[in-house]
Scaffold this motif. Sequence first.
Motif, mmCIF file in Angstrom:
data_model
loop_
_atom_site.group_PDB
_atom_site.id
_atom_site.type_symbol
_atom_site.label_atom_id
_atom_site.label_comp_id
_atom_site.label_asym_id
_atom_site.label_seq_id
_atom_site.Cartn_x
_atom_site.Cartn_y
_atom_site.Cartn_z
ATOM 1 N N THR A 96 -40.160 1.996 9.546
ATOM 2 C CA THR A 96 -40.463 3.336 9.042
ATOM 3 C C THR A 96 -41.964 3.578 8.982
ATOM 4 O O THR A 96 -42.464 4.641 9.378
ATOM 5 N N ARG A 97 -42.709 2.568 8.502
ATOM 6 C CA ARG A 97 -44.173 2.700 8.396
ATOM 7 C C ARG A 97 -44.836 2.907 9.746
ATOM 8 O O ARG A 97 -45.860 3.588 9.849
ATOM 9 N N THR A 98 -44.274 2.306 10.783
ATOM 10 C CA THR A 98 -44.922 2.336 12.094
ATOM 11 C C THR A 98 -44.303 3.369 13.044
ATOM 12 O O THR A 98 -44.569 3.353 14.250
ATOM 13 N N GLY A 99 -43.467 4.266 12.501
ATOM 14 C CA GLY A 99 -42.961 5.378 13.297
ATOM 15 C C GLY A 99 -41.782 5.062 14.180
ATOM 16 O O GLY A 99 -41.507 5.805 15.137
ATOM 17 N N GLY A 100 -41.053 3.989 13.872
ATOM 18 C CA GLY A 100 -39.853 3.677 14.636
ATOM 19 C C GLY A 100 -38.657 4.496 14.189
ATOM 20 O O GLY A 100 -38.754 5.351 13.299
ATOM 21 N N ASN A 101 -37.509 4.228 14.797
ATOM 22 C CA ASN A 101 -36.288 4.982 14.524
ATOM 23 C C ASN A 101 -35.306 4.132 13.721
ATOM 24 O O ASN A 101 -35.052 2.972 14.071
ATOM 25 N N VAL A 102 -34.751 4.726 12.676
ATOM 26 C CA VAL A 102 -33.738 4.059 11.856
ATOM 27 C C VAL A 102 -32.444 4.846 11.976
ATOM 28 O O VAL A 102 -32.389 6.022 11.605
ATOM 29 N N LYS A 103 -31.412 4.209 12.521
ATOM 30 C CA LYS A 103 -30.116 4.865 12.697
ATOM 31 C C LYS A 103 -29.106 4.204 11.764
ATOM 32 O O LYS A 103 -28.670 3.073 11.999
ATOM 33 N N TYR A 104 -28.765 4.932 10.712
ATOM 34 C CA TYR A 104 -27.864 4.395 9.704
ATOM 35 C C TYR A 104 -26.408 4.599 10.088
ATOM 36 O O TYR A 104 -26.017 5.674 10.565
ATOM 37 N N TRP A 105 -25.594 3.588 9.815
ATOM 38 C CA TRP A 105 -24.145 3.722 9.852
ATOM 39 C C TRP A 105 -23.696 3.887 8.399
ATOM 40 O O TRP A 105 -24.016 3.057 7.543
#
Length: 230
Positions: free
Chosen positions: A148-157
């Motif tokens: 999150t800090r480095t601008g990546g993607n988090v895809k929650y299930w």
Amino acid sequence: MARERKKTFKIFSFYNHKVNPKVPRYQKAVFRKFGVPVHHIIDEQFSHGDFLNHICRTVTDTDYLIFFDIDCVPTRREWLSALLEDLREPRTIAGAAQTANHLRDAKNLYVSPFFFGISTAYLKELNYPDMNMTDDMDAGQNLTEEITRTGGNVKYWWPTHIEDEQWYLHHPEHNKFGYGTTYNDRIYHAFLSRHDLSQRFIKKCKSILPLFTKLRLKLTDKKQSPPVGQ
């Protein structure tokens, strides 16, 4: 000699002597039903964070790493294609949403280490964030926070069915999880399957497995059970 083709993914699950020996047998049988292998790591010294660190930093002969807790299984064959589709987007982690209720007044959300996938290339880019538990974060939580800090993607299930609601999930719509939670209608996690809390998981596995496999496992269970009085 032809060079061996790099595997697209590898699946890992970790346990120690505290886990009912039936649990890994049933987990492996479910994965076998869906046609994919799961690699079991048995270690008495590793913490959960140690295990995650070890696999993330040393297993590089695959495109994606996928992790399951020992009492967590897929419920539908389509789980793998759905996860890999999520992970094809660069710089992405995908997996089950969780909140550590005992930290930060339960105002936290991260991809849980009981089920997630990530690319080995992305882990290297991130310089392998430490997965160990701290006073401020649960095991594995630091990985989501670094992404999150480095601008990546988090895809929650998200939870789609809960057998026994127990805990708060820090999200306005999906705000509960508990024992026997199913995520995205594809992944089931029993939670806390020690020796005396494993029947929920085994029951779920039996509901997924074909009759012949259940009979074979029943025979194995009988052979490996200690005699009465011991």
